[in-house]
Motif scaffolding. Structure first.
Motif, PDB file in Angstrom:
ATOM      1  N   LYS A  27       0.843  -1.191   0.000  1.00 49.47           N
ATOM      2  CA  LYS A  27       0.000   0.000   0.000  1.00 49.47           C
ATOM      3  C   LYS A  27       0.882   1.246   0.000  1.00 49.47           C
ATOM      4  N   LEU A  28       0.553   2.207  -0.830  1.00 50.77           N
ATOM      5  CA  LEU A  28       1.466   3.326  -1.087  1.00 50.77           C
ATOM      6  C   LEU A  28       1.035   4.658  -0.496  1.00 50.77           C
ATOM      7  N   VAL A  29      -0.225   4.837  -0.219  1.00 47.49           N
ATOM      8  CA  VAL A  29      -0.726   6.175   0.132  1.00 47.49           C
ATOM      9  C   VAL A  29      -1.101   6.227   1.608  1.00 47.49           C
ATOM     10  N   GLN A  30      -0.499   7.183   2.304  1.00 47.19           N
ATOM     11  CA  GLN A  30      -0.778   7.374   3.728  1.00 47.19           C
ATOM     12  C   GLN A  30      -1.884   8.416   3.899  1.00 47.19           C
ATOM     13  N   GLN A  31      -2.873   8.069   4.711  1.00 43.97           N
ATOM     14  CA  GLN A  31      -3.972   8.983   5.007  1.00 43.97           C
ATOM     15  C   GLN A  31      -4.081   9.185   6.508  1.00 43.97           C
ATOM     16  N   GLY A  32      -4.317  10.422   6.924  1.00 38.81           N
ATOM     17  CA  GLY A  32      -4.459  10.723   8.338  1.00 38.81           C
ATOM     18  C   GLY A  32      -3.208  11.328   8.923  1.00 38.81           C
ATOM     19  N   ASP A  48      -6.748  -7.936  17.023  1.00 35.39           N
ATOM     20  CA  ASP A  48      -7.075  -8.378  18.374  1.00 35.39           C
ATOM     21  C   ASP A  48      -5.998  -8.028  19.400  1.00 35.39           C
ATOM     22  N   SER A  49      -5.020  -7.225  19.035  1.00 38.32           N
ATOM     23  CA  SER A  49      -3.994  -6.802  19.987  1.00 38.32           C
ATOM     24  C   SER A  49      -4.583  -5.865  21.027  1.00 38.32           C
ATOM     25  N   LYS A  50      -4.137  -6.032  22.257  1.00 38.65           N
ATOM     26  CA  LYS A  50      -4.612  -5.152  23.321  1.00 38.65           C
ATOM     27  C   LYS A  50      -4.145  -3.726  23.090  1.00 38.65           C
ATOM     28  N   PHE A  51      -2.938  -3.579  22.546  1.00 35.77           N
ATOM     29  CA  PHE A  51      -2.384  -2.267  22.230  1.00 35.77           C
ATOM     30  C   PHE A  51      -1.998  -2.270  20.758  1.00 35.77           C
ATOM     31  N   PRO A  52      -2.896  -1.855  19.868  1.00 32.03           N
ATOM     32  CA  PRO A  52      -2.630  -1.926  18.424  1.00 32.03           C
ATOM     33  C   PRO A  52      -1.368  -1.161  18.042  1.00 32.03           C
ATOM     34  N   SER A  53      -0.653  -1.721  17.099  1.00 30.47           N
ATOM     35  CA  SER A  53       0.550  -1.092  16.582  1.00 30.47           C
ATOM     36  C   SER A  53       0.409  -0.926  15.074  1.00 30.47           C
ATOM     37  N   PHE A  54       1.167   0.002  14.516  1.00 29.46           N
ATOM     38  CA  PHE A  54       1.058   0.320  13.093  1.00 29.46           C
ATOM     39  C   PHE A  54       2.457   0.337  12.478  1.00 29.46           C
ATOM     40  N   GLY A  71       0.209   8.970  14.272  1.00 30.36           N
ATOM     41  CA  GLY A  71      -0.467   8.429  15.438  1.00 30.36           C
ATOM     42  C   GLY A  71      -1.880   7.967  15.153  1.00 30.36           C
ATOM     43  N   LYS A  72      -2.416   8.399  14.012  1.00 31.94           N
ATOM     44  CA  LYS A  72      -3.762   7.963  13.629  1.00 31.94           C
ATOM     45  C   LYS A  72      -3.880   8.048  12.110  1.00 31.94           C
ATOM     46  N   TYR A  73      -3.299   7.085  11.463  1.00 29.04           N
ATOM     47  CA  TYR A  73      -3.308   7.073  10.010  1.00 29.04           C
ATOM     48  C   TYR A  73      -3.395   5.643   9.512  1.00 29.04           C
ATOM     49  N   GLU A  74      -3.631   5.531   8.230  1.00 26.59           N
ATOM     50  CA  GLU A  74      -3.678   4.224   7.601  1.00 26.59           C
ATOM     51  C   GLU A  74      -3.125   4.339   6.193  1.00 26.59           C
ATOM     52  N   PHE A  75      -2.731   3.207   5.645  1.00 29.50           N
ATOM     53  CA  PHE A  75      -2.243   3.169   4.279  1.00 29.50           C
ATOM     54  C   PHE A  75      -3.306   2.523   3.399  1.00 29.50           C
ATOM     55  N   VAL A  76      -3.450   3.071   2.209  1.00 33.15           N
ATOM     56  CA  VAL A  76      -4.425   2.553   1.257  1.00 33.15           C
ATOM     57  C   VAL A  76      -3.716   2.240  -0.053  1.00 33.15           C
ATOM     58  N   GLU A  77      -4.399   1.487  -0.888  1.00 30.50           N
ATOM     59  CA  GLU A  77      -3.817   1.079  -2.168  1.00 30.50           C
ATOM     60  C   GLU A  77      -3.451   2.292  -3.020  1.00 30.50           C
TER      61      GLU A  77
END
Length: 239
Positions: free
Chosen positions: A114-119, A198-204, A122-128
């Motif tokens: 995935k190439l495009v960072q959104q957000g 399902d992680s108690k403390f999600p990581s990215f 500390g609060k973002y995601e990558f999309v296609e």
């Protein structure tokens, strides 16, 4: 040394040696209540102590998980190693560009990356990415790496020292290292370098180091299945 440029999008992870089993956790824990008689548990059946391992993990009694060792051979881009070495509970030895000519092997993100960072941080995601973006990344990376390695070789052939010539090489160049850790250190690494819903403390984590972490986890889970199951059941929190 061949000058043929090689491009790849995967990682190499090999377990080269180990002294790691669920039984290690059992006898290390039981010394606290049994003293010297805990030595009898060195060959214990850990299945009979599944509850003990789960208890140690749940209540975060971490030191019994340190009595194991695993050494991995890892070949990955240099930028992965720079992230890796933030984990100071591992021991590392990496190949040196001062002492050997570095092979022309470079990382190019594959089509699933995935190439495009959104957000925000500390609060973002990558999309296609779009097909055009993938084409741009692939072509630009390959061209830059070819030019960089040509400059590196030109300096070497002119008699420039390896430690100087390597200055032009990008962090997408593959390097190799041995990384040694115990189970507790590996669990800490996995909690931060893998993403699980399902992680108690999600990581990215960055995807490339996650690829390495996933391979290491597969090897560890085969060696210490009860400990790995307890780690998963506890929300992937290192004890």
């Amino acid at each position: 040394m061949t000058d043929e440029i090689r491009f790849r999008g995967d990682m190499t992870v090999e377990l080269v040696k180990h002294a790691a089993s669920d039984a290690d956790v059992v006898w290390a824990a039981r010394v606290s209540t049994k003293g010297e008689s805990s030595l009898a548990d060195v060959e214990a059946d850990p299945e009979r102590s599944r509850g003990l391992i789960n208890f140690l993990m749940r209540d975060r009694h971490g030191t019994p998980f340190e009595h194991s060792t695993m050494t991995f051979y890892v070949r990955a881009p240099i930028f992965v190693f720079r992230e890796f070495m933030r984990h100071r509970t591992f021991s590392y030895n990496e190949e040196s560009g001062r002492y050997r000519e570095l092979a022309p092997e470079f990382y190019v993100p594959g089509p699933s990356r995935k190439l495009v960072q959104q957000g925000k941080p500390g609060k973002y995601e990558f999309v296609e990415g779009t097909p055009e973006q993938h084409k741009l990344v692939s072509e630009s990376t390959r061209e830059a790496c070819r030019q960089a390695y040509a400059a590196y070789r030109e300096m070497l052939e002119a008699g420039v020292a390896r430690e100087v010539a390597r200055t032009v090489l990008p962090v997408g160049l593959y390097s190799s290292m041995y990384a040694t850790c115990n189970a507790r250190a590996l669990m800490n690494f996995l909690s931060l370098r893998t993403r699980r819903d399902d992680s108690k403390f999600p990581s990215f984590p960055q995807r490339e180091i996650e690829m390495v972490a996933e391979e290491m986890e597969r090897e560890w889970a085969a060696l210490m299945p009860l400990t790995h199951a307890a780690f998963e059941a506890g929300g992937r929190v290192a004890p």
